[in-house]
Design a protein around this motif. Structure first.
Motif, short mmCIF file in Angstrom:
data_model
loop_
_atom_site.label_atom_id
_atom_site.label_comp_id
_atom_site.label_asym_id
_atom_site.label_seq_id
_atom_site.Cartn_x
_atom_site.Cartn_y
_atom_site.Cartn_z
N LEU A 57 -8.81 24.78 -11.15
CA LEU A 57 -10.30 25.88 -10.59
C LEU A 57 -10.98 24.69 -10.07
O LEU A 57 -11.93 24.98 -8.53
CB LEU A 57 -10.61 27.23 -10.92
N GLY A 58 -11.45 24.06 -11.37
CA GLY A 58 -12.78 23.60 -10.57
C GLY A 58 -12.39 22.71 -9.82
O GLY A 58 -13.52 22.36 -8.17
N LEU B 132 -15.06 22.76 -1.14
CA LEU B 132 -16.80 22.57 -0.75
C LEU B 132 -16.73 20.50 0.03
O LEU B 132 -18.24 20.60 0.54
CB LEU B 132 -17.35 22.00 -2.10
N ALA B 133 -15.78 20.00 -0.48
CA ALA B 133 -16.09 18.38 -0.13
C ALA B 133 -15.71 18.57 1.91
O ALA B 133 -16.27 18.30 2.70
CB ALA B 133 -15.15 18.09 -0.12
N ASP C 207 -23.34 16.77 -4.70
CA ASP C 207 -23.46 18.50 -3.95
C ASP C 207 -22.93 19.46 -4.48
O ASP C 207 -22.43 20.43 -4.57
CB ASP C 207 -24.17 18.70 -2.19
N ALA C 208 -21.89 18.88 -3.82
CA ALA C 208 -19.98 19.93 -4.44
C ALA C 208 -20.13 20.09 -5.28
O ALA C 208 -20.04 20.97 -6.41
CB ALA C 208 -19.19 18.99 -3.83
N SER D 175 -20.13 23.72 -7.24
CA SER D 175 -19.23 24.18 -7.31
C SER D 175 -19.95 25.40 -8.22
O SER D 175 -19.00 26.61 -9.21
CB SER D 175 -18.30 23.42 -8.48
N TYR D 176 -20.99 24.93 -9.22
CA TYR D 176 -21.64 25.74 -10.53
C TYR D 176 -22.49 26.39 -10.11
O TYR D 176 -21.93 27.43 -11.02
CB TYR D 176 -22.36 24.29 -11.20
N LEU D 177 -22.84 27.07 -8.99
CA LEU D 177 -23.53 27.83 -8.74
C LEU D 177 -22.35 28.43 -8.24
O LEU D 177 -22.85 29.95 -8.62
CB LEU D 177 -24.35 27.14 -7.22
#
Length: 248
Positions: A143-144, A151-152, A160-161, A165-167
């Motif tokens: 999933l991560g 995001l990439a 930043d990705a 992802s964590y955000l």
């Protein structure tokens, strides 16, 4: 004399039967065959019926009719059991719905988030497991990895990705945790409309003279637990990520 013989024969027969019964009592019965999947099925059942607090080794053992030691054969402690449950829940996600690179990246983020919310609210106690349990198994890593890929594609740098992802995970889990906090985790989840109506009724009791802004926005506040609010919050996060993205 004949009577004496019959009595002796009867005694011998009784002794033989008693011996056989005693041997039967001493012989171990057929062991209950148990599998890891059956244990996790029972754990998910307890999770849905009674909430995360009910998911224990002893509770699962009682549910499947075995001694706790039988469960420990597969899971050495509750932490290992919770980790396996987190993996099981994440494994229910349909990755094909958000792994298609032909879809726009924002669509794919929304698909991930919507599925995760849906699966967690199907068993509201599950959000506690994801908040406090490990997310380091193959399904969690997959999933991560998918989120990082999406995001990439959105143009974010590797750093930043990773932060984004964590955000996004925090945004989804935080929303669902607050949503789940308002329902009885040992009962069927009311419909969205029923939950909005209950919140609206509670807000009507708030004195407008003391809390005028709350009263004025009561209609919006009542809808905090809706898919509309969920999507709105997610879009604001994505807008911010795009606006603040670094140049690769």
């Amino acid at each position: 004399m004949a009577e004496h013989g019959e009595a002796a024969a009867g005694a011998a027969t009784g002794a033989a039967a008693g011996g056989a019964a005693a041997r039967g009592r001493g012989r171990p019965g057929r062991r209950r065959v148990l599998s890891e999947a059956e244990i996790l099925d029972a754990a998910l059942g307890l999770l849905g019926e009674k909430g995360a607090e009910a998911v224990s080794v002893r509770g699962i053992a009682a549910a499947v009719g075995v001694a706790p030691n039988a469960v420990y054969t597969y899971f050495p402690d509750r932490a290992a059991l919770v980790g396996a449950l987190v993996e099981r829940i994440l494994g229910e996600l349909d990755r094909a719905a958000f792994a298609d690179p032909g879809r726009p990246w924002r669509y794919r983020v929304h698909a991930v988030a919507a599925q995760l919310r849906e699966r967690l609210m199907a068993r509201p106690g599950a959000v506690d497991l994801l908040l406090f349990g490990p997310m380091d198994g193959p399904n969690a890593l997959a999933l991560g990895e998918t989120l990082l890929e999406i995001l990439a594609e959105a143009g974010l740098t590797t750093e930043d990705a990773a932060r984004a992802s964590y955000l996004l995970i925090v945004q989804v889990l935080g929303f669902v945790a607050l949503e789940a906090a308002e329902v009885d985790r040992a009962a069927p989840v009311p419909s969205e409309a029923e939950r909005v109506a209950a919140r609206a009724a509670a807000l009507r009791a708030v004195p407008a003279e003391a809390y005028p802004r709350t009263a004025a926005s009561a209609g919006t506040v009542a809808r905090y637990v809706t898919g509309e609010q969920f999507r709105w919050g997610l879009d604001r996060v994505l807008d911010g990520l795009v606006a603040g993205r670094s140049v690769k």
